[in-house]
Structure formats: structure tokens, C-alpha cells
Design a protein around this motif. Structure first.
Motif, PDB file in Angstrom:
ATOM      1  N   ARG A   1       0.814  -1.156   0.195  1.00  0.00           N
ATOM      2  CA  ARG A   1      -0.180   0.055   0.092  1.00  0.00           C
ATOM      3  C   ARG A   1       0.899   1.172   0.127  1.00  0.00           C
ATOM      4  O   ARG A   1       0.537   2.398  -0.700  1.00  0.00           O
ATOM      5  CB  ARG A   1      -0.729   0.068   1.254  1.00  0.00           C
ATOM      6  N   GLU A   2       2.136   1.254   0.846  1.00  0.00           N
ATOM      7  CA  GLU A   2       2.778   2.359   0.915  1.00  0.00           C
ATOM      8  C   GLU A   2       3.422   2.723  -0.293  1.00  0.00           C
ATOM      9  O   GLU A   2       3.960   3.965  -0.581  1.00  0.00           O
ATOM     10  CB  GLU A   2       3.606   2.371   2.108  1.00  0.00           C
ATOM     11  N   ALA A   3       3.558   1.679  -1.317  1.00  0.00           N
ATOM     12  CA  ALA A   3       4.231   2.052  -2.602  1.00  0.00           C
ATOM     13  C   ALA A   3       3.268   2.942  -3.628  1.00  0.00           C
ATOM     14  O   ALA A   3       3.765   3.585  -4.620  1.00  0.00           O
ATOM     15  CB  ALA A   3       4.642   0.810  -3.329  1.00  0.00           C
ATOM     16  N   HIS A   4       2.032   3.011  -3.202  1.00  0.00           N
ATOM     17  CA  HIS A   4       1.177   3.510  -4.150  1.00  0.00           C
ATOM     18  C   HIS A   4       1.056   5.094  -3.552  1.00  0.00           C
ATOM     19  O   HIS A   4       1.222   5.487  -2.713  1.00  0.00           O
ATOM     20  CB  HIS A   4      -0.451   3.031  -4.200  1.00  0.00           C
TER      21      HIS A   4
END
Length: 248
Positions: A212-215
Motif C-alpha cells: 500500500r505504501e508504494a502507491h
């Protein structure tokens, strides 16, 4: 052809059939080795993978005779878990065509697929705690991603088996088909995927599986590559030309 895994290769897909009828396709070390060999092939030459089982059974589980002899060091090696991670991370989509039993390690192999189809005789579950172990080859993290935390923990703690209608209702499979229609249905999904741009398909799978944190950064970087693709220009030009012809 491997003794545990029967392969049918086509230009855009591979059908891999678990084939140990005398053991109801239980997943043994030979099956795992064959899966690694297949993954190496599909990593080098990306194609859609359809996983299925012979004889009206997907996979009755991991081979209990082998599991009984494994010890702590074997557990830490993640013999089944690492193979299933590799299946899940294949560049192109994986479709599991699940007939009959998919239990224990068999269920976990199905969970590693991107798309799961079933039959009315589907029986899926993780009875590992009843055998004194836990479902450590993917169910403890993949199942909740598929059906949600509350349903996943209930299934893992009770070890109960899910039938076809419940599997469909909770999203464990996306559709049900009669046994003789199951593989054609899997091929129909593969056909639909194969009509799309492979580069866009692989990028979609990478983005979907990113944390999630990569988006949205990962989405934008993948899109930047695709925006420069000749295939994107060709497909969009063809779309616009067809629309103009319809208007004319």
C-alpha cells in the motif's frame, strides 16, 4: 512431462496438471521441484499459467507421509511456501481451475493464483491445526487478502471445509462450472487476458501486488513506461480509427 506435473505448452499459456491420482494429487517434494522448474521457464518466457488437477481432484493437500518426517529445519526452509510464492509472483497471470478437493497445501497453491474457478464438487479448506501444524504455505497471509480477516481466521481456526456455493459467495472462487466445462472456462479467461497487451498485463499484476505504501508512485512509474510503448500507440490508434469508422 514430469511424473507429478503434466504440462501442455501453447504459445501464450501453459496448462499444468497435478497428476498423482494414486495420492489424490497430494503435493510432494517431486511436485514442488516440478513447480520450481516450471516457474523458471515462465519467468524466462512469461506466459499465462493454468493450474488444474487430474481425476476430479485439484490437490488433496501436502503429502502427509512426507510432512510427518519433516523437522524444524525443514519448516524454516519453507519447502512449499517458497514454491507457492514463486507461483504467485510469476510475471503473467495464474488461473487455478479447481475441481473437487483443494485442501491444506492444495488450497494454498490455489490461493497463490490470481484467478480461481471451481466446480459444484469443490471442497476447499485448511485442516492443518487438526494435524498439529499450521497453514504456513500461504493461507495465513493470502486467505485474508481474498476473503477478509474475519472469515479467514474463522476458517483457519476451525479447519472446516468450504463447499462450492460458500466459496463463490465469499469470493474464494469467481465462478462455478461443471467439471467438463471447467478447463474451457479457464481457457476463456486466459483468452480474454491474452487479447490485452502483455506488458500492460504484467505491469497491472506488479502494481496490484505492490504494498500500500508504494502507491501511487509505483502506478505512475509503470504507467510512464507504458505511455512510451509503441503498443500503446498502436492499440489506441486502432481504437480511435474503429470509432471513427462506426460514426461514418
Amino acid at each position: 512431462m514430469d511424473g507429478a506435473l503434466r504440462l501442455e505448452r501453447q504459445h501464450d499459456r501453459v496448462v499444468a496438471t497435478l497428476d498423482r491420482p494414486e495420492k489424490r494429487n497430494a503435493i510432494d517434494r517431486a511436485t514442488i521441484d516440478a513447480l520450481h522448474e516450471l516457474c523458471a521457464e515462465l519467468e524466462a518466457e512469461p506466459r499465462i499459467l493454468i493450474l488444474t488437477g487430474a481425476g476430479g481432484v485439484f490437490a488433496s493437500g501436502a503429502d502427509i507421509a512426507e510432512l510427518r518426517e519433516r523437522r524444524a529445519d525443514d519448516a524454516r526452509r519453507g519447502i512449499n511456501a517458497n514454491a507457492f510464492v514463486r507461483v504467485a509472483e510469476l510475471p503473467m497471470p495464474v488461473i487455478a481451475a479447481v475441481d473437487g478437493y483443494a485442501l491444506g497445501g492444495g488450497a494454498e497453491l490455489a490461493y497463490a493464483a490470481d484467478v480461481r474457478l471451481g466446480t459444484p464438487s469443490l471442497k476447499m479448506g485448511n485442516p492443518e491445526t487438526g494435524l498439529g501444524i499450521l497453514a504456513a504455505a500461504g493461507a495465513s497471509w493470502r486467505l485474508k487478502e481474498i476473503v477478509g480477516d474475519a472469515r479467514a481466521i474463522e476458517l483457519l481456526l476451525t479447519g472446516r471445509t468450504v463447499g462450492a456455493e460458500e466459496a463463490l459467495a465469499i469470493g474464494l472462487v469467481s465462478s462455478l462450472h461443471e467439471p467438463d466445462e471447467l478447463l474451457p472456462a479457464a481457457h476463456a479467461v486466459a483468452d480474454r487476458i491474452a487479447r490485452n497487451d502483455p506488458a500492460a498485463t504484467m505491469a497491472t499484476k506488479r502494481v496490484f501486488r505492490a504494498p500500500r505504501e508504494a502507491h501511487p508512485a509505483v502506478d505512475l512509474e509503470e504507467q510512464a513506461v507504458l505511455f512510451e510503448s509503441p503498443e500503446k500507440l498502436r492499440r489506441m490508434t486502432e481504437f480511435l480509427e474503429k470509432r471513427e469508422r462506426r460514426r461514418g
